[in-house]
Design a protein around this motif. Structure first.
Motif, PDB file in Angstrom:
ATOM      1  N   GLN A  60      -8.197   7.872   8.112  1.00 27.04           N
ATOM      2  CA  GLN A  60      -7.661   6.553   8.118  1.00 27.04           C
ATOM      3  C   GLN A  60      -6.808   6.422   6.830  1.00 27.04           C
ATOM      4  OE1 GLN A  60      -7.614   4.578  10.734  1.00 27.04           O
ATOM      5  NE2 GLN A  60      -8.771   6.161  11.795  1.00 27.04           N
ATOM      6  N   ILE A  61      -7.378   6.884   5.560  1.00 30.46           N
ATOM      7  CA  ILE A  61      -6.666   6.945   4.439  1.00 30.46           C
ATOM      8  C   ILE A  61      -5.426   7.741   4.360  1.00 30.46           C
ATOM      9  CG2 ILE A  61      -6.770   7.621   1.961  1.00 30.46           C
ATOM     10  CD1 ILE A  61      -9.688   6.698   1.832  1.00 30.46           C
ATOM     11  N   ARG A  62      -5.604   9.034   5.029  1.00 33.56           N
ATOM     12  CA  ARG A  62      -4.315   9.781   5.195  1.00 33.56           C
ATOM     13  C   ARG A  62      -3.344   9.487   5.912  1.00 33.56           C
ATOM     14  NH1 ARG A  62      -8.507  13.979   5.225  1.00 33.56           N
ATOM     15  NH2 ARG A  62      -8.551  15.192   3.369  1.00 33.56           N
ATOM     16  N   LEU A  63      -3.879   8.689   6.962  1.00 34.70           N
ATOM     17  CA  LEU A  63      -2.620   8.236   8.046  1.00 34.70           C
ATOM     18  C   LEU A  63      -2.047   6.843   7.520  1.00 34.70           C
ATOM     19  CD1 LEU A  63      -4.609   8.515  11.378  1.00 34.70           C
ATOM     20  CD2 LEU A  63      -2.606   9.769  10.667  1.00 34.70           C
ATOM     21  N   PHE A  64      -2.776   5.922   6.890  1.00 29.49           N
ATOM     22  CA  PHE A  64      -2.258   4.481   6.554  1.00 29.49           C
ATOM     23  C   PHE A  64      -2.270   4.276   5.267  1.00 29.49           C
ATOM     24  CE2 PHE A  64      -4.497   4.383  10.893  1.00 29.49           C
ATOM     25  CZ  PHE A  64      -3.378   4.482  11.635  1.00 29.49           C
TER      26      PHE A  64
END
Length: 255
Positions: A60-64
């Motif tokens: 999720q961190i890499r995406l958002f």
């Protein structure tokens, strides 16, 4: 205790406003270690659904980006507004319409205010003093470009809704490996721009306490708020005669 400290490492990193690929890797390691420690401490307990959800944090961190920017905590905090309205009224007929109307009135009031977003810098009390009254150590770091021997100082200043006060600690950038160092605000100078006179502190990390033990040095520095390694000011606690600082979120600190 090991379970709490491992969970604290995760919470500290998840709340970081900035992430690097290295930090994402550290977070994945912390999550795996926490599950192992949890199972050793509670062998008969099953993992909770949130243990599974946490496995997706890195993706999720890499995406958002940082998760603190998509947190629901602020939405949860707004429930307090509606709770206060319900406690203050005595008419419960069509309570949803009442809450919606009161909420819209509150929003209209704030949006109509000329200072809705607040001023970028707020200084309530300013004192003018002669530079000759300052300590010799502080005089040495003051720039020669001071227009006069009188300077304006304040005990507190609010910058972008963050309050800085004398005696609080900030993180200043270090030339060593791009890490940060703790520094105590000694003086707040208010002129065209706000400037802090800070004193550097050395530190050592206590894994048992989950905090940094700090000790005073003789190094003083002038620093502007925009040049801080992290915007958040930190209080200093005393534990058995030792000064201790606890981070609110992960920052790479030079120790």
């Amino acid at each position: 205790m090991a379970v709490i400290l491992s969970l604290r490492n995760i919470v500290e990193m998840v709340h970081s406003p900035v992430f690097t690929n290295t930090m994402v890797g550290h977070l994945q390691t912390y999550l795996k270690e926490h599950k192992i420690i949890f199972k050793k401490a509670f062998p008969d307990s099953r993992f909770k659904p949130k243990h599974h959800f946490s496995e997706h944090y890195a993706e999720q961190i890499r995406l958002f980006g940082p998760l603190v920017h998509v947190s629901t905590i602020r939405f949860e905090a707004k429930h307090n507004f509606f709770k206060r309205i319900i406690r203050g009224i005595s008419n419960f007929k069509n309570i949803l319409a009442t809450l919606a109307r009161r909420h819209q009135l509150m929003e209209a009031y704030h949006l109509a205010s000329p200072h809705f977003l607040g001023k970028s810098v707020v200084v309530e009390y300013v004192t003018s003093i002669h530079a000759t009254l300052l300590s010799e150590d502080i005089k040495k770091v003051l720039p020669d470009m001071l227009p006069s021997s009188i300077i304006s100082v304040s005990d507190t200043v609010v910058i972008e809704r963050t309050k800085y006060s004398n005696g609080m600690f900030v993180l200043v950038a270090s030339a060593t490996l791009g890490l940060a160092q703790f520094a105590e605000i000694q003086l707040i100078i208010v002129s065209d721009n706000v400037t802090f006179v800070v004193k550097h502190f050395g530190c050592s990390h206590s894994k048992h306490m989950g905090a940094f033990k700090v000790h005073e040095t003789d190094t003083l520095q002038l620093v502007r708020p925009e040049d801080l390694a992290d915007y958040l000011p930190l209080p200093c606690y005393s534990s058995h005669g030792v000064k201790v600082i606890v981070l609110k979120h992960y920052v790479a600190v030079l120790c």
